[in-house]
Design an enzyme around this catalytic site. Structure first.
Site, PDB file in Angstrom:
ATOM      1  N   ASP A  83      -3.482   4.271  -1.573  1.00 15.42           N
ATOM      2  CA  ASP A  83      -3.947   3.577  -0.650  1.00 15.42           C
ATOM      3  C   ASP A  83      -4.659   3.703   1.098  1.00 15.42           C
ATOM      4  OD1 ASP A  83      -4.157   1.992  -3.195  1.00 15.42           O
ATOM      5  OD2 ASP A  83      -1.706   1.833  -2.924  1.00 15.42           O
ATOM      6  N   ALA A 127       1.148  -1.534  -0.381  1.00 13.79           N
ATOM      7  CA  ALA A 127       0.054   0.005  -0.325  1.00 13.79           C
ATOM      8  C   ALA A 127       0.854   0.979   0.013  1.00 13.79           C
ATOM      9  CB  ALA A 127      -1.215   0.080   1.398  1.00 13.79           C
ATOM     10  N   ASP A 128       0.045   2.325  -0.868  1.00 14.35           N
ATOM     11  CA  ASP A 128       0.630   3.563  -0.638  1.00 14.35           C
ATOM     12  C   ASP A 128       0.209   4.563  -0.058  1.00 14.35           C
ATOM     13  OD1 ASP A 128      -0.743   4.562  -2.750  1.00 14.35           O
ATOM     14  OD2 ASP A 128       0.272   4.211  -3.966  1.00 14.35           O
ATOM     15  N   SER A 129       0.363   6.212   0.218  1.00 13.38           N
ATOM     16  CA  SER A 129       0.073   6.395   0.796  1.00 13.38           C
ATOM     17  C   SER A 129      -1.756   7.200   0.793  1.00 13.38           C
ATOM     18  CB  SER A 129       0.631   8.246   0.878  1.00 13.38           C
ATOM     19  OG  SER A 129       1.283   8.423   0.216  1.00 13.38           O
TER      20      SER A 129
END
Length: 74
Positions: A36, A32-34
């Site tokens: 997400d 996950a990224d920010s």
């Protein structure tokens, strides 16, 4: 509740539900990224009816922590 949390994570991160474990870090293990994380927090807020302050959202990185947070803040 844990199954609902896993289902939301699975849908947003496109990870099979059966591969999501209670202590797997959504950033490190599931990629996950920010954005997400923001999507997940918004979805949890909508589905479970609570608000997560930005400074607390970064701590919600495992299913166990998310479920505990929901139980404590519902």
């Amino acid at each position: 509740m844990k199954d609902r949390v896993k289902s939301i994570i699975s849908e947003i991160l496109d990870v099979p539900v059966d591969e999501i474990d209670d202590n797997g870090d959504i950033i490190e293990k599931y990629g996950a990224d920010s954005l997400d994380v923001a999507d997940l927090v918004l979805e949890f807020e909508e589905k479970f009816g609570f608000t997560v302050p930005d400074e607390e959202a970064i701590e919600l990185r495992t299913v166990s922590k998310i479920v505990s947070y929901i139980q404590d803040n519902k």
